[in-house]
Design an enzyme around this catalytic site. Structure first.
Site, PDB file in Angstrom:
ATOM      1  N   ASP A   1      -0.863  -4.762  -4.534  1.00 61.09           N
ATOM      2  CA  ASP A   1      -1.923  -5.719  -4.209  1.00 61.09           C
ATOM      3  C   ASP A   1      -1.726  -6.179  -2.768  1.00 61.09           C
ATOM      4  OD1 ASP A   1       0.336  -7.276  -4.469  1.00 61.09           O
ATOM      5  OD2 ASP A   1      -0.642  -8.897  -5.530  1.00 61.09           O
TER       6      ASP A   1
ATOM      7  N   HIS B   1       9.153  -8.838  -6.447  1.00 62.60           N
ATOM      8  CA  HIS B   1       8.506  -9.378  -7.642  1.00 62.60           C
ATOM      9  C   HIS B   1       9.266  -9.013  -8.910  1.00 62.60           C
ATOM     10  CE1 HIS B   1       5.145  -9.927  -4.855  1.00 62.60           C
ATOM     11  NE2 HIS B   1       4.657 -10.779  -5.739  1.00 62.60           N
TER      12      HIS B   1
ATOM     13  N   ASP C   1       7.966  -3.511  -5.191  1.00 63.78           N
ATOM     14  CA  ASP C   1       8.360  -4.014  -3.869  1.00 63.78           C
ATOM     15  C   ASP C   1       9.803  -4.508  -3.863  1.00 63.78           C
ATOM     16  OD1 ASP C   1       8.151  -6.439  -5.201  1.00 63.78           O
ATOM     17  OD2 ASP C   1       6.621  -7.270  -3.889  1.00 63.78           O
TER      18      ASP C   1
ATOM     19  N   LEU D   1       6.130 -17.374  -3.991  1.00 62.70           N
ATOM     20  CA  LEU D   1       5.731 -15.987  -3.771  1.00 62.70           C
ATOM     21  C   LEU D   1       4.214 -15.884  -3.886  1.00 62.70           C
ATOM     22  CD1 LEU D   1       7.204 -13.334  -3.238  1.00 62.70           C
ATOM     23  CD2 LEU D   1       7.301 -12.979  -5.683  1.00 62.70           C
ATOM     24  N   ALA D   2       3.553 -15.404  -2.822  1.00 64.61           N
ATOM     25  CA  ALA D   2       2.099 -15.368  -2.798  1.00 64.61           C
ATOM     26  C   ALA D   2       1.533 -13.958  -2.899  1.00 64.61           C
ATOM     27  CB  ALA D   2       1.580 -16.027  -1.528  1.00 64.61           C
ATOM     28  N   GLY D   3       2.300 -12.975  -2.569  1.00 65.21           N
ATOM     29  CA  GLY D   3       1.797 -11.610  -2.607  1.00 65.21           C
ATOM     30  C   GLY D   3       2.818 -10.663  -2.033  1.00 65.21           C
TER      31      GLY D   3
END
Length: 117
Positions: A26, A5, A2, A44-46
């Site tokens: 994910d 990350h 992405d 950062l959560a996803g």
């Protein structure tokens, strides 16, 4: 892939160093205009990354589109031991995503031979 990350420079190093890198996502529900989902404190959560966007990101980093597609299809199938997938050959499951040759946007999806999109 992405590009949030893992920094693009690190991603380039990885893909250049390893012949069999599998793309994964994910993806969480969220604004597709965002690269990532963050908590209120900025953690950062996803990711909102879709697999077709991952392929476009790898291609945008300068890798051949054939390599990016293998990273999203053949290589993950091999890693999971799914020997009937990831290739268009007789006696293989016919899950296909057709991408526009110029934009790499999804133009059609077939699952087990049946068009679903």
């Amino acid at each position: 892939a992405d590009l949030v990350h893992v920094h693009p420079a690190v991603l380039r190093l990885l893909v250049n160093a390893k012949p069999k890198v599998a793309l994964v996502t994910d993806a969480v529900s969220g604004d597709r205009d965002l690269d990532a989902v963050r908590l209120a404190d900025g953690t950062l959560a996803g990711s909102t990354l879709s697999m077709d966007q991952a392929v476009r990101n790898i291609a945008a980093l300068g890798f051949p589109i054939e390599r990016a597609i293998a990273m999203a299809s053949t290589i993950p199938a091999q890693c999971l031991g799914l020997h009937d997938r990831g290739r268009l050959e007789p006696n293989h499951r016919t899950d296909v995503v057709a991408l526009d040759p110029t934009t790499l946007e999804v133009r059609g999806v077939w699952l087990a031979g049946d068009r679903v999109v």
